[in-house]
Design an enzyme around this catalytic site. Structure first.
Site, PDB file in Angstrom:
ATOM      1  N   CYS A   1      63.702 -32.539 128.719  1.00  0.00           N
ATOM      2  CA  CYS A   1      64.920 -32.951 128.020  1.00  0.00           C
ATOM      3  C   CYS A   1      65.231 -34.420 128.271  1.00  0.00           C
ATOM      4  CB  CYS A   1      66.096 -32.079 128.447  1.00  0.00           C
ATOM      5  SG  CYS A   1      67.662 -32.558 127.675  1.00  0.00           S
TER       6      CYS A   1
ATOM      7  N   CYS B   1      65.197 -34.210 124.392  1.00  0.00           N
ATOM      8  CA  CYS B   1      66.545 -34.370 123.847  1.00  0.00           C
ATOM      9  C   CYS B   1      67.091 -35.793 123.930  1.00  0.00           C
ATOM     10  CB  CYS B   1      67.526 -33.452 124.582  1.00  0.00           C
ATOM     11  SG  CYS B   1      66.918 -31.811 124.952  1.00  0.00           S
TER      12      CYS B   1
ATOM     13  N   LYS C   1      64.894 -38.659 122.282  1.00  0.00           N
ATOM     14  CA  LYS C   1      64.911 -38.348 120.847  1.00  0.00           C
ATOM     15  C   LYS C   1      66.225 -38.775 120.215  1.00  0.00           C
ATOM     16  CE  LYS C   1      66.592 -34.699 119.699  1.00  0.00           C
ATOM     17  NZ  LYS C   1      65.895 -33.422 119.561  1.00  0.00           N
TER      18      LYS C   1
ATOM     19  N   TYR D   1      61.295 -28.300 114.355  1.00  0.00           N
ATOM     20  CA  TYR D   1      62.346 -29.302 114.491  1.00  0.00           C
ATOM     21  C   TYR D   1      61.825 -30.619 115.040  1.00  0.00           C
ATOM     22  CZ  TYR D   1      62.735 -28.371 119.531  1.00  0.00           C
ATOM     23  OH  TYR D   1      62.479 -28.257 120.874  1.00  0.00           O
TER      24      TYR D   1
ATOM     25  N   GLU E   1      62.366 -33.998 112.950  1.00  0.00           N
ATOM     26  CA  GLU E   1      63.153 -35.064 113.565  1.00  0.00           C
ATOM     27  C   GLU E   1      62.367 -36.366 113.623  1.00  0.00           C
ATOM     28  OE1 GLU E   1      66.148 -32.498 116.459  1.00  0.00           O
ATOM     29  OE2 GLU E   1      64.222 -33.165 117.241  1.00  0.00           O
TER      30      GLU E   1
ATOM     31  N   ARG F   1      60.876 -22.841 110.014  1.00  0.00           N
ATOM     32  CA  ARG F   1      60.752 -21.379 109.960  1.00  0.00           C
ATOM     33  C   ARG F   1      61.712 -20.743 110.957  1.00  0.00           C
ATOM     34  NH1 ARG F   1      57.299 -18.040 112.856  1.00  0.00           N
ATOM     35  NH2 ARG F   1      56.235 -19.882 113.678  1.00  0.00           N
TER      36      ARG F   1
ATOM     37  N   HIS G   1      92.343 -33.327 106.602  1.00  0.00           N
ATOM     38  CA  HIS G   1      91.932 -34.025 105.374  1.00  0.00           C
ATOM     39  C   HIS G   1      92.124 -35.537 105.526  1.00  0.00           C
ATOM     40  CE1 HIS G   1      91.175 -34.491 101.107  1.00  0.00           C
ATOM     41  NE2 HIS G   1      92.247 -35.271 101.034  1.00  0.00           N
TER      42      HIS G   1
ATOM     43  N   GLU H   1      86.478 -29.868 106.768  1.00  0.00           N
ATOM     44  CA  GLU H   1      87.557 -29.056 106.219  1.00  0.00           C
ATOM     45  C   GLU H   1      87.036 -28.007 105.247  1.00  0.00           C
ATOM     46  OE1 GLU H   1      90.179 -30.955 103.109  1.00  0.00           O
ATOM     47  OE2 GLU H   1      89.043 -32.736 103.698  1.00  0.00           O
TER      48      GLU H   1
END
Length: 455
Positions: free
Chosen positions: A41, A46, A49, A175, A179, A202, A433, A438
């Site tokens: 990581c 992580c 990346k 992923y 990425e 997948r 908003h 929202e």
């Protein structure tokens, strides 16, 4: 021979979390690590990346600024400077990991751990004995056995390339592949992504996969589906990638992101009686116990849910159970996750496909729109949101999003899904908003039955 209450093999996020908490409760704890503290990581996943993701977004930001009256002058990207800054930050984080272990009282043992029996681990010529052993060695990339594969790199090497490649071929549809495709395209490379399947990612909701594929292509990634690489060859300074479509694509760099497998080689698991699956994963029960008295496993090496927060939670549950008289079992249901593509993907709960297998009737809510930001930039990027609702109980069992900020949104949506919130409660929540998020509380009409995907 050193004696411990708890000995963790692997100094990644899960292992460090387990040892720290156990030591904090008074256990004699140690962590064995043959590389850098922080694991995949921090050093190969992580964190680096996400830093590259941030870097890749600036190219779009510079372009979008013109729509808001800004004039941005000449600009260029310096890959070596980005790598230097990244290395400095990872060095800082590794130092923090070391200080946290030290302050908790957990020992750090440098070297490769090899189990001699169910309670003894060898590290070089040293022997360490522990009442409890936790295996937290993570995973590693796999590379296919095709001609010329030595010319390619895995995701581990992508973070430290000596020069920035102008043309990149990325093989894979998970992923990591998606990425890196978006990162490299955003930094200025010409990116071709090959995936042997019908759609990337997948296991994710099909609508998300379709929308993300479209958005990645609009963003400039040449995504080629139902195509795989069959061989690589050096042609001058380029790498020639032969494909199942009969084409040859020239690239300066080829990345294979075609899977990872548990990192168990050389651990001596057989000496301790610990079994593995055909794929190398260590099977465990709900409490992360291997079935061998005193031996547990957490994180990617178990191949359950391969996410850093999950490994941390699993490790902490062991420490709480054994050393704080507070039995805890990891809960792997409704784990939120994000894929940091451009745009991002965020998801929590069941996909529509999974929900149709679990419940007799559903209500599906969807929306897709251009966000307010891009009404002035002219960018064609859109946002997609989806709620999967179990009709009988009105419970929201899945939330899915493709769009800027999806990771941040789904973290909070995960609380609602975990708490069992109903669609009526979503509807009763006042919108903020103007925001994109929202829309999650203003989708009042379900998609007509004829438009929903068949089970």
């Amino acid at each position: 021979m050193a004696e411990f209450d708890l000995l963790v093999i692997g100094g990644g996020s899960g292992g460090v979390a387990c040892a720290r908490r156990a030591a904090g409760y008074g256990a004699r704890a140690g962590v064995i690590e043959n590389d850098r503290l922080g694991g995949t990581c921090v050093h190969r996943g992580c964190i680096p990346k996400k830093l590259l993701v941030y870097a890749s977004h600036f190219s779009h930001d510079f372009e979008d600024a013109a729509g808001y009256g800004w004039s941005v002058g000449p600009r260029s990207f310096d890959w070596r400077e980005m790598v230097r800054a990244k290395v400095a930050e990872l060095d800082r984080l590794e130092g923090i990991y070391g200080r946290l272990l030290d302050s908790s009282g957990a020992a750090v043992i440098r070297g490769t751990g090899r189990m001699l029996d169910a309670h003894t681990v060898a590290v070089g010529d040293e022997r360490h004995r522990a009442e409890t052993i936790v295996i937290a060695t993570g995973g590693r990339p796999t590379m296919p056995d095709i001609p010329g594969i030595e010319l390619a790199v895995s995701s581990d090497e992508m973070f430290d390339l000596p020069t920035f490649p102008e043309r990149v071929v990325i093989v894979g549809g998970g992923y990591i592949a998606c990425e890196f495709a978006c990162i490299m395209q955003g930094l200025g490379a010409q990116v071709t992504q090959l995936y042997r399947g019908e759609l990337p990612l997948r296991g994710f909701d099909r609508d998300l996969r379709e929308v993300l594929s479209e958005e990645m292509r609009k963003g400039g990634v040449d995504l080629r589906l139902n195509v795989n690489a069959t061989a690589l060859a050096r042609e001058g300074s380029a790498i020639a990638v032969a494909t199942t479509a009969g084409e040859v694509i020239e690239a300066d760099q080829v990345l294979f992101a075609t899977g990872r497998r548990p990192n168990v080689a050389g651990l001596g698991l057989e000496s301790a009686g610990v079994e593995t699956t055909g794929g190398g994963a260590i099977p465990v029960d709900a409490s992360s116990h291997t079935g061998v008295a005193g031996i547990y496993a957490v994180g990617d090496v178990t191949d359950r849910i391969n996410l850093t927060p999950v490994a941390i939670h699993e490790g902490r549950c062991i420490a709480e159970t054994l050393y704080n008289d507070n039995p805890q079992t990891p809960d792997h249901r409704d784990v939120a996750t994000a894929v940091f593509t451009t745009p991002e993907l965020g998801t929590v709960g069941l996909t529509e496909e999974e929900a149709r297998q679990a419940f007799p009737s559903l209500d599906i809510y969807k929306t897709r729109f251009r966000p307010l930001k891009h009404t002035l930039t002219g960018r064609e990027e859109t946002v997609f949101m989806k709620l999967v609702v179990e009709r009988a109980s009105d419970r929201v069992v899945g939330c899915h999003m493709v769009g800027e900020g999806a990771g941040e949104a789904v973290q909070l949506l995960g609380i609602a899904v975990k708490a069992g919130a109903t669609k009526a409660q979503f509807d009763a929540t006042m919108a903020v908003h103007p925001t994109a998020a929202e829309e999650f509380v203003t989708m009042y009409e379900p998609v007509p039955e004829t438009a929903t995907r068949a089970a």
